[in-house]
Design a protein around this motif. Structure first.
Motif, short mmCIF file in Angstrom:
data_model
loop_
_atom_site.label_atom_id
_atom_site.label_comp_id
_atom_site.label_asym_id
_atom_site.label_seq_id
_atom_site.Cartn_x
_atom_site.Cartn_y
_atom_site.Cartn_z
N GLY A 164 -27.19 -9.23 -38.68
CA GLY A 164 -27.77 -8.90 -37.37
C GLY A 164 -29.07 -9.67 -37.14
O GLY A 164 -29.67 -10.21 -38.08
N PHE A 165 -29.51 -9.70 -35.89
CA PHE A 165 -30.76 -10.38 -35.55
C PHE A 165 -31.45 -9.52 -34.52
O PHE A 165 -31.02 -9.41 -33.37
N GLY A 166 -32.53 -8.87 -34.93
CA GLY A 166 -33.21 -7.96 -34.00
C GLY A 166 -32.40 -6.69 -33.80
O GLY A 166 -31.45 -6.39 -34.53
N GLN A 167 -32.78 -5.92 -32.76
CA GLN A 167 -32.19 -4.59 -32.55
C GLN A 167 -31.20 -4.53 -31.38
O GLN A 167 -30.66 -3.48 -31.09
N SER A 168 -30.97 -5.67 -30.68
CA SER A 168 -30.22 -5.55 -29.42
C SER A 168 -28.75 -6.00 -29.54
O SER A 168 -28.12 -6.33 -28.55
N GLY A 169 -28.22 -6.04 -30.78
CA GLY A 169 -26.81 -6.43 -30.94
C GLY A 169 -26.63 -7.92 -31.12
O GLY A 169 -25.50 -8.42 -31.17
N LYS A 170 -27.77 -8.69 -31.20
CA LYS A 170 -27.64 -10.12 -31.46
C LYS A 170 -27.34 -10.32 -32.95
O LYS A 170 -27.59 -9.43 -33.76
N PHE A 171 -26.85 -11.53 -33.29
CA PHE A 171 -26.45 -11.75 -34.68
C PHE A 171 -26.60 -13.23 -35.04
O PHE A 171 -26.67 -14.10 -34.17
N LYS A 172 -26.68 -13.48 -36.34
CA LYS A 172 -26.89 -14.83 -36.84
C LYS A 172 -25.55 -15.40 -37.32
O LYS A 172 -24.78 -14.69 -37.99
N ILE A 173 -25.26 -16.65 -36.95
CA ILE A 173 -24.02 -17.31 -37.38
C ILE A 173 -24.39 -18.52 -38.24
O ILE A 173 -25.20 -19.36 -37.82
N ARG A 174 -23.80 -18.59 -39.44
CA ARG A 174 -23.99 -19.75 -40.30
C ARG A 174 -22.86 -20.74 -40.02
O ARG A 174 -21.70 -20.34 -39.96
N ILE A 175 -23.22 -22.04 -39.84
CA ILE A 175 -22.20 -23.08 -39.59
C ILE A 175 -22.14 -23.96 -40.85
O ILE A 175 -22.98 -24.86 -41.01
N LYS A 192 -25.08 -2.75 -28.62
CA LYS A 192 -26.38 -2.54 -29.26
C LYS A 192 -26.24 -1.61 -30.48
O LYS A 192 -26.85 -1.83 -31.52
N GLU A 193 -25.37 -0.58 -30.33
CA GLU A 193 -25.27 0.43 -31.40
C GLU A 193 -24.28 0.05 -32.52
O GLU A 193 -24.11 0.79 -33.48
N THR A 194 -23.60 -1.11 -32.38
CA THR A 194 -22.61 -1.49 -33.39
C THR A 194 -23.28 -1.77 -34.73
O THR A 194 -24.34 -2.41 -34.78
N ASN A 195 -22.65 -1.30 -35.82
CA ASN A 195 -23.14 -1.62 -37.16
C ASN A 195 -22.62 -3.02 -37.52
O ASN A 195 -21.49 -3.20 -37.93
N ILE A 196 -23.47 -4.03 -37.34
CA ILE A 196 -23.04 -5.43 -37.52
C ILE A 196 -22.71 -5.71 -38.99
O ILE A 196 -21.93 -6.60 -39.30
N GLN A 197 -23.29 -4.90 -39.89
CA GLN A 197 -23.08 -5.11 -41.33
C GLN A 197 -21.58 -5.21 -41.68
O GLN A 197 -21.19 -5.99 -42.52
N VAL A 204 -27.05 -20.61 -35.79
CA VAL A 204 -27.33 -20.29 -34.39
C VAL A 204 -27.42 -18.77 -34.24
O VAL A 204 -26.98 -18.03 -35.12
N ILE A 205 -27.97 -18.36 -33.10
CA ILE A 205 -28.02 -16.92 -32.79
C ILE A 205 -26.99 -16.65 -31.69
O ILE A 205 -26.90 -17.39 -30.70
N GLY A 206 -26.20 -15.58 -31.88
CA GLY A 206 -25.20 -15.23 -30.87
C GLY A 206 -25.51 -13.91 -30.22
O GLY A 206 -26.28 -13.10 -30.75
N ARG A 207 -24.93 -13.66 -29.03
CA ARG A 207 -25.12 -12.37 -28.35
C ARG A 207 -23.82 -11.98 -27.63
O ARG A 207 -22.87 -12.75 -27.58
N GLU A 254 -26.66 -17.98 -28.08
CA GLU A 254 -27.88 -17.90 -27.27
C GLU A 254 -28.80 -19.10 -27.53
O GLU A 254 -29.32 -19.71 -26.62
N ARG A 255 -28.99 -19.43 -28.82
CA ARG A 255 -29.85 -20.60 -29.12
C ARG A 255 -29.61 -21.10 -30.53
O ARG A 255 -28.99 -20.42 -31.36
N VAL A 256 -30.15 -22.30 -30.79
CA VAL A 256 -30.03 -22.92 -32.11
C VAL A 256 -31.22 -22.50 -32.96
O VAL A 256 -32.35 -22.45 -32.48
N MET A 257 -30.95 -22.18 -34.24
CA MET A 257 -32.06 -21.91 -35.17
C MET A 257 -32.38 -23.19 -35.94
O MET A 257 -33.52 -23.62 -36.03
#
Length: 574
Positions: free
Chosen positions: A501-512, A476-481, A468-471, A460-463
């Motif tokens: 995870g990132f926020g509540q909508s199923g988004k997540f953080k990716i480390r490169i 939404k209900e998946t346990n990203i942990q 980066v943040i992915g979607r 979705e965007r660069v941090m």
């Protein structure tokens, strides 16, 4: 009786009403207790309902060993009625040589084709008998026989029986109602052909005793007689034998082979075994064996091959009629193959390796199935690769008793009898049985069959330069942990790791770990700027920019494998 007796089991198979029983009668010199449609229902309906046994004895040809001696053909008359195919399969497993009986006026019919398939699986040699030649007008008889012979040769061209002898006979000239004085035609020629085809079957008296019982009856003052064919080992007077299905052990009181008392019988022999104090109604057919040598199983692993004439796809989770020995039960299948990298590896025969990983398949892989997971990568290369060996897990609806490495046949016996189609779907060898009723907990976790899982999302965007943040990869209900720490790949080439995870909508953080490439960063920065601009004034430009944006989003792909029987459902990446 001087000299030895060599016993060869000859199966008489063919379509209903092709004259099998009449042929067996014309050939036989000594009927057994089960011969010639003795069952009252068989006589009433005029068709064979069960395996009938009789024998033909002739001098032992010199090529089969030093005389004097006798060559005994035990004739196994298999029913031709379509609904009795399970009985035929039971009969085919004890056959050394097969006679395929064809009504010369009709040629190959549905069940003759199925009998041919069973023969190819269970038998080494075959003789084709064109029966009922008395129905052909005398003037045209010879040319009609020649025509049918050519037709049969063509049918057998691509089978293991290519070039086998074809003999024309009339087992019962004039049909069933004709007087007995009518002599059969061509039967003495057929006997000569059978003698020429007879061979020394490999017989081994060592090992555990196992016998397929096909009839059981009582004789007043004697006891209960179980007749059948010895599949392995040997038996002597006074031996203890077990009826595993009933968990009963009995002592052998006396034995007979075609009305001749004997004290010993071995693999390949057809014998009647007499025991006392046993109700024959308890065992119509089944197995008897050395005590404690057979096991009752609830599921099994088999190696298998699809039968080429079966017109369907073999789907995982489908139910088939599974025939093992004389038992037929319903069973559910799950197909699996070697991992794609091992497709060409030579597999050791009749052994199953629990140390290896196997790939789950939605269906048995054959030339006409390309939807399988393991074939996806080969498909792109423009060829479909098939593994050298495939296996199935069979789960039975009710337990069965059988030896290891026995023949297994899967069929769709509920297919319409009158449909002109082969109902036999696959055949294989039973490699491993599961005796524990709770095999799903105690045994299956050892079976390393995995599924390949593949998910795709978007960046979705660069941090910053390293994250980066992915979607759209998770709901939404998946346990990203549970996905934290798994590796992902960006469509621009970078490798990343899911950080959380990132926020509540199923988004997540990716480390490169190696950082974003400048091009990727630019692509993503432009995309997010365009998104951020928004505004109603310039909708056409906005539309165009979103077109460009969606034309080239940066995708995130996550691939892992999961073992089907792993209770913890762990995700594994290589």
């Amino acid at each position: 009786m001087a000299g030895r007796v060599l016993n060869v089991n000859v199966g008489v198979l063919g379509h209903i009403d092709s004259g099998k029983t009449a042929l067996a009668r014309a050939l036989s010199t000594a009927g057994s207790t089960a011969a010639f449609d003795r069952a009252p229902q068989s006589r009433a309906r005029g068709i064979t309902l069960d395996l009938g046994f009789s024998c033909l004895r002739t001098a032992l040809p010199p090529r089969l060993g030093p005389g004097p001696g006798e060559l005994q053909f035990t004739l196994v008359d298999c029913p031709g009625h379509a609904s009795l195919i399970r009985t035929i399969i039971g009969g085919a497993q004890i056959i050394d040589l097969m006679m395929l009986v064809i009504d010369v006026t009709k040629g190959m019919q549905t069940q003759s084709a199925e009998c041919l398939v069973i023969g190819q699986i269970a038998c080494q040699k075959m003789v084709v008998v064109l029966n009922k030649i008395d129905l052909l007008p005398e003037g045209k008889r010879q040319s009609a026989i020649e025509k049918m012979t050519k037709k049969m040769q063509k049918t057998l061209e691509n089978t293991k029986f290519c070039g086998c002898p074809i003999v024309a006979v009339a087992a019962k000239p004039g049909g069933p109602e004709a007087p007995e004085s009518e002599n059969p035609l061509g039967v003495s020629e057929l006997i000569e052909v059978l003698k020429s085809q007879a061979y020394l079957p490999s017989r081994d008296p060592s090992g555990q005793f196992l016998m397929a019982v096909d009839h059981c009856f009582s004789i007043k003052g004697q006891g209960t007689v179980m007749t059948g064919t010895i599949l392995s080992g040997s038996v002597s007077l006074g031996d203890n034998v077990e009826i595993p299905a009933l968990k009963v052990t009995k002592k052998v009181k006396s034995m007979q082979m075609f009305h001749t008392p004997v004290t010993y019988a071995m693999q390949g022999d057809r014998v009647g075994v007499c025991v006392t104090q046993f109700d024959p109604k308890l065992l119509e057919r089944g197995l008897i064996c050395t005590p404690d040598s057979l096991h009752t199983i609830h599921a099994a692993i088999i190696s298998l091959k699809k039968i080429q004439y079966f017109r369907g796809v073999l789907q995982t989770k489908a139910k088939f009629h599974i025939t093992v020995g004389h038992e037929t039960v319903m069973g559910r299948v799950m197909f699996f193959s070697p991992a794609p990298a091992d497709f060409n590896e030579e597999i050791q025969e009749n052994v199953f390796d629990f140390e290896k990983d196997y790939l789950y398949q939605e269906e048995y892989l054959s030339k006409d199935s390309v939807s399988s997971e393991g074939n996806k990568e080969n498909e792109q290369a423009g060829e479909v690769q098939l593994p050298k060996q495939q296996w199935a897990l069979l789960e039975f609806e009710k337990p069965i008793t059988c030896p290891k490495l026995c023949l297994v046949i899967g069929s769709k016996l509920d297919t319409d009898i009158h449909a002109n189609t082969c109902r036999l779907a696959f055949h294989g060898v039973l490699l491993q049985g599961m005796e524990d009723k709770n095999y799903t907990e105690t045994f299956l976790p050892k079976l390393k069959v995995y599924k390949l899982k593949h998910k795709e999302g978007q960046v979705e965007r660069v941090m910053d330069d390293y994250s980066v943040i992915g979607r759209s990869l998770f709901k939404k209900e998946t346990n990203i942990q549970i996905f934290v720490g798994l590796k992902v790949k960006l469509s621009t080439g970078e490798s990343g790791i899911i950080d959380g995870g990132f926020g509540q909508s199923g988004k997540f953080k990716i480390r490169i770990p190696d950082g974003l490439k400048p091009d990727t960063k630019m692509l993503l920065t432009v995309a997010s700027k365009k998104k951020a601009k928004g505004g109603k004034a310039d909708t056409t430009k906005e539309d165009e920019s979103s077109k460009n944006d969606s034309a080239q989003p940066v995708t995130v792909s996550l691939s892992f494998k999961r073992y089907v029987f792993d209770t913890q459902k762990k995700m594994i990446q290589s």
